[in-house]
Design an enzyme around this catalytic site. Sequence first.
Site, short mmCIF file in Angstrom:
data_model
loop_
_atom_site.label_atom_id
_atom_site.label_comp_id
_atom_site.label_asym_id
_atom_site.label_seq_id
_atom_site.Cartn_x
_atom_site.Cartn_y
_atom_site.Cartn_z
N GLU A 1 -2.86 5.92 2.92
CA GLU A 1 -2.82 4.78 3.09
C GLU A 1 -4.11 4.27 4.25
OE1 GLU A 1 0.82 2.72 4.26
OE2 GLU A 1 1.81 4.28 3.18
N LYS B 1 0.90 -1.36 -0.07
CA LYS B 1 0.13 0.07 0.12
C LYS B 1 0.94 1.12 -0.06
CE LYS B 1 -1.13 -0.53 4.80
NZ LYS B 1 -0.65 -2.01 4.99
N THR B 2 1.97 1.24 0.46
CA THR B 2 2.77 2.59 0.57
C THR B 2 3.31 2.83 -0.92
OG1 THR B 2 3.59 2.17 2.89
CG2 THR B 2 4.91 3.54 1.26
#
Length: 473
Positions: free
Chosen positions: A158, A114-115
């Site tokens: 995020e 996700k980052t």
Amino acid sequence: MSEKKYHFIGVGGAGMSVVAQLFFARGWELTGSDKNDSTNLKKLRELGIKCWVGTRPQLITPDTTIVYSSAIHPDNPEFAAAKAVGCKVMHRSQALALAAADRKFVAVAGAHGKTTTSGMLAQTLSQLGADPSFAVGGVVRHYQTGAHLGKGDYFIAEADESDASFLNYCPQLAIITNIEPDHLDNYGSPEKFEQAFFDFANCVKPGGTVILCTDDPGCCRLIERLRSPGAATENKKNSLRILGYGIENPPADLDLFCSVKPQGENPGSVSADYIVGEETTAVRLPIPGRHNLLNAAAVFLAARVAGFSNVNIAAVLGEFSGTARRFETKGEIGRIRVIDDYAHHPTEVQALMRQAREAAAGGRVLALFQPHLYSRTRNFASRFASALDLADQVIVCDIYGAREDPIPGVTSRIITEKMRRGSYLGDRDEAARVLAKAAQPGDLILTVGAGDVTAAGAVILQALAVRVSRDHP
């Protein structure tokens, strides 16, 4: 300054520091504290935010709203003082939602990836002229920051699943990169972990969009549930758009699918054809790793939802420079490269080792791994061992406990005792020096983990420099 006052406890954390920057950019008055000094605290001070190391409960006043994360214990002196004087308290996720209140919220969730995905989407929409706001738990290298308050309509962030706080969001668009079980100390079972993602998908606003990786079995099960009768209210069930992306054939009943056809990979880049409907678009990423083609496919679809053309999206993806601590080169001495990576889940570690093997181009891969969390180490020890054994030599140092207290019997040795090529050496810096001594020209050394193992890169480079100067005075 606004009349609003906030105090962030644990402001140096990756997630907390970006929210603090966004609050400051909005003109809200805030202070922050953390138990240790850090580069994040230094950056906040440089912006003009008053931050201190340690606790100062005497400074907590009733007119201050306390922002905290799940890493903060209830017995924290500042938190206890806030409760005693009647302060309002706000979880980090609620603070992030407040910062995004007047924007189209795009939430990027998943056990891993996700980052990179949120950072890639932030850079893509920025370079396409959308000027989004973003809160990324890592530094987007192109902007040298993980937080930005833009003037555009979109807010990218995020969505942290570790403590189910992502259920505080009501995004317009949600991306789910995978639903691999993690944080079982909090959820108790893989089934409850998957239930949280189902609940998260149902937090998306009516008429909104969910984008999922259909190569992931958990995402496929989620699609089946979302499309099943009674999954949500009829209004939302009929209005929620479900988009997918993947290399494998997609499940049925998707509103749109991006088929990823890998075309080539080398140590510095990777490319693929993205096929959406009848249109094929060639995409080349200037970063290595086949898994990044999937991250980019999620971004490709999200940018299409935002109204941009395939060809323009592809052109901008070709300029993505990555996020900090994601296969980040720290230096090279004596033809030995040192690379740092945030991988802390077995799937991430496995992908990293394969990426490193490609990048080493015939040289050996040496790794210093710092496990993150006692519970994760206990739950995935065998999978960590298998992933790490893809390297040629591995040293596993002591566990970085972060928010957790030690669990009796859980040490890094429960990983190394299952490995063929691993050894245990508790002290991080000593382990770094051992690897530096073992390295040969052409080798690649990795520092791996979500804790403070990133600091070991400097130790390795210093040891290599001493060795080179000694051998070549």
